[in-house]
Motif scaffolding. Structure first.
Motif, short mmCIF file in Angstrom:
data_model
loop_
_atom_site.label_atom_id
_atom_site.label_comp_id
_atom_site.label_asym_id
_atom_site.label_seq_id
_atom_site.Cartn_x
_atom_site.Cartn_y
_atom_site.Cartn_z
N GLY A 171 0.79 -1.22 0.00
CA GLY A 171 0.00 0.00 0.00
C GLY A 171 0.82 1.27 0.00
N GLU B 193 -0.18 3.70 -2.83
CA GLU B 193 -1.47 4.34 -2.57
C GLU B 193 -1.36 5.40 -1.48
OE1 GLU B 193 -0.98 1.07 -2.82
OE2 GLU B 193 -2.17 0.53 -4.58
N MET B 194 -0.55 5.13 -0.45
CA MET B 194 -0.37 6.11 0.63
C MET B 194 0.34 7.36 0.11
SD MET B 194 -1.87 5.06 3.32
CE MET B 194 -1.21 6.16 4.56
N GLU C 176 -6.69 5.15 0.32
CA GLU C 176 -6.20 4.51 1.55
C GLU C 176 -6.98 3.24 1.90
OE1 GLU C 176 -5.93 7.38 4.66
OE2 GLU C 176 -4.42 8.55 3.60
N ILE D 297 -6.97 0.50 0.20
CA ILE D 297 -6.11 -0.66 -0.09
C ILE D 297 -5.20 -0.98 1.09
CG2 ILE D 297 -4.30 -1.55 -1.61
CD1 ILE D 297 -5.77 0.10 -3.86
N PRO D 298 -4.40 -0.04 1.61
CA PRO D 298 -3.58 -0.38 2.78
C PRO D 298 -4.43 -0.71 4.02
CG PRO D 298 -3.22 1.90 2.12
CD PRO D 298 -4.07 1.28 1.09
N ARG D 299 -5.60 -0.08 4.14
CA ARG D 299 -6.48 -0.39 5.27
C ARG D 299 -6.94 -1.85 5.20
NH1 ARG D 299 -9.20 2.26 9.03
NH2 ARG D 299 -8.63 4.28 8.17
N GLN D 300 -7.31 -2.29 4.02
CA GLN D 300 -7.75 -3.67 3.85
C GLN D 300 -6.61 -4.65 4.10
OE1 GLN D 300 -11.07 -4.41 3.28
NE2 GLN D 300 -10.35 -6.41 3.91
N LEU D 301 -5.42 -4.29 3.67
CA LEU D 301 -4.25 -5.15 3.94
C LEU D 301 -4.02 -5.28 5.45
CD1 LEU D 301 -1.79 -3.89 1.19
CD2 LEU D 301 -2.89 -6.13 1.31
#
Length: 79
Positions: A12, A15-16, A45, A47-51
């Protein structure tokens, strides 16, 4: 990675960094467009949250640390 000298950020990071850029840019725009660009930055954000969620981490805490790290040193850490 051994065959190529280039490094691709993961987890992520891209994306960040895009989100950070868009948030900074949105602060320079007046009116409703600022809100639209800010919403798009927030959407990146996800995508990194889901990761974080999938890995069992506290997503809010990790994303705050990621934002701070990107603000300090950028997407490549200590480089």
């Amino acid at each position: 990675a051994l065959q190529n000298d280039s490094v691709v950020a993961g987890g992520g990071a891209i994306e960040m960094e895009l989100s950070k850029y868009l948030r900074d840019y949105s602060r320079t725009i007046p009116g409703k467009q600022q809100l639209l660009i800010g919403a798009y930055a927030k959407a990146l954000e996800i995508i990194p949250r889901q990761l974080c969620d999938n890995a069992g981490f506290d997503a809010t805490n990790i994303l705050n640390k990621l934002r701070a790290k990107h603000a300090q040193v950028g997407p490549w850490g200590s480089q």
